[in-house]
Write a protein that holds these residues in place. Structure first.
Motif, PDB file in Angstrom:
ATOM      1  N   ASN A 151     -32.185 -57.217 -37.598  1.00  0.00           N
ATOM      2  CA  ASN A 151     -31.588 -58.419 -37.017  1.00  0.00           C
ATOM      3  C   ASN A 151     -32.261 -58.810 -35.713  1.00  0.00           C
ATOM      4  OD1 ASN A 151     -29.743 -58.842 -39.049  1.00  0.00           O
ATOM      5  ND2 ASN A 151     -28.170 -57.588 -38.079  1.00  0.00           N
ATOM      6  N   SER A 191     -35.799 -60.205 -36.703  1.00  0.00           N
ATOM      7  CA  SER A 191     -35.862 -61.386 -37.555  1.00  0.00           C
ATOM      8  C   SER A 191     -35.129 -62.605 -36.997  1.00  0.00           C
ATOM      9  CB  SER A 191     -35.323 -61.065 -38.943  1.00  0.00           C
ATOM     10  OG  SER A 191     -33.959 -60.728 -38.887  1.00  0.00           O
ATOM     11  N   GLN A 192     -34.265 -62.417 -36.024  1.00  0.00           N
ATOM     12  CA  GLN A 192     -33.487 -63.546 -35.498  1.00  0.00           C
ATOM     13  C   GLN A 192     -34.351 -64.682 -34.952  1.00  0.00           C
ATOM     14  OE1 GLN A 192     -30.166 -63.564 -36.058  1.00  0.00           O
ATOM     15  NE2 GLN A 192     -30.328 -65.696 -35.473  1.00  0.00           N
ATOM     16  N   LEU A 237     -35.714 -66.555 -37.926  1.00  0.00           N
ATOM     17  CA  LEU A 237     -34.649 -67.288 -38.604  1.00  0.00           C
ATOM     18  C   LEU A 237     -34.297 -68.564 -37.843  1.00  0.00           C
ATOM     19  CD1 LEU A 237     -32.803 -67.185 -41.038  1.00  0.00           C
ATOM     20  CD2 LEU A 237     -31.191 -65.863 -39.690  1.00  0.00           C
ATOM     21  N   ASN A 238     -34.251 -68.484 -36.540  1.00  0.00           N
ATOM     22  CA  ASN A 238     -33.994 -69.677 -35.730  1.00  0.00           C
ATOM     23  C   ASN A 238     -35.109 -70.715 -35.899  1.00  0.00           C
ATOM     24  OD1 ASN A 238     -31.638 -68.535 -34.776  1.00  0.00           O
ATOM     25  ND2 ASN A 238     -32.576 -67.767 -32.894  1.00  0.00           N
ATOM     26  N   VAL A 282     -38.748 -63.288 -42.458  1.00  0.00           N
ATOM     27  CA  VAL A 282     -37.398 -62.741 -42.271  1.00  0.00           C
ATOM     28  C   VAL A 282     -37.064 -61.774 -43.402  1.00  0.00           C
ATOM     29  CG1 VAL A 282     -34.942 -63.337 -42.241  1.00  0.00           C
ATOM     30  CG2 VAL A 282     -36.555 -64.688 -40.925  1.00  0.00           C
TER      31      VAL A 282
END
Length: 88
Positions: free
Chosen positions: A10, A13-14, A17-18, A37
Motif C-alpha cells: 500500500n 503503490s498509493q 494509484l493516485n 500497482v
C-alpha cells in the motif's frame, strides 16, 4: 507476514494509484500505472523476490551471468503483455 507485506504494498503503490486516477483521460497511461500497482501486490512481491533469489543463486553457483533471471523477467513481460492484448 501478509499484513506486513500488504502495508508495504500500500505504501509503494498509493502514489501510482493516485496518478492512475488522475490520468483517466489517457487510458494507456492509466492502464500502465495500474499495471505497476498490480505488480506491487503482496503476492507479486513475494513471488518475484522468491524467483529472483532462486535464479540469481543458481546463476552464481553455475557461473551463468543472470541468464535464468533475465529469462524469468522476459517471460513475465510476455505473459502479462499477452494477457493485456487479449483483454484489449
Amino acid at each position: 507476514m501478509y499484513s506486513f507485506l500488504s502495508q508495504i504494498s500500500n505504501l509503494l503503490s498509493q502514489p501510482f494509484l493516485n496518478m492512475a486516477n488522475s490520468t483517466t483521460a489517457l487510458p494507456v497511461l492509466s492502464a500502465f500505472l495500474l499495471g505497476i500497482v498490480g505488480a506491487m501486490a503482496p503476492c507479486q512481491l513475494t513471488s518475484n523476490l522468491g524467483a529472483i533469489t532462486l535464479y540469481s543463486n543458481q546463476s552464481l553457483q553455475r557461473g551463468i551471468a543472470w541468464k535464468e533471471l533475465l529469462l524469468f523477467i522476459f517471460g513475465k513481460i510476455i505473459a502479462f503483455s499477452g494477457l493485456g492484448l487479449i483483454v484489449w
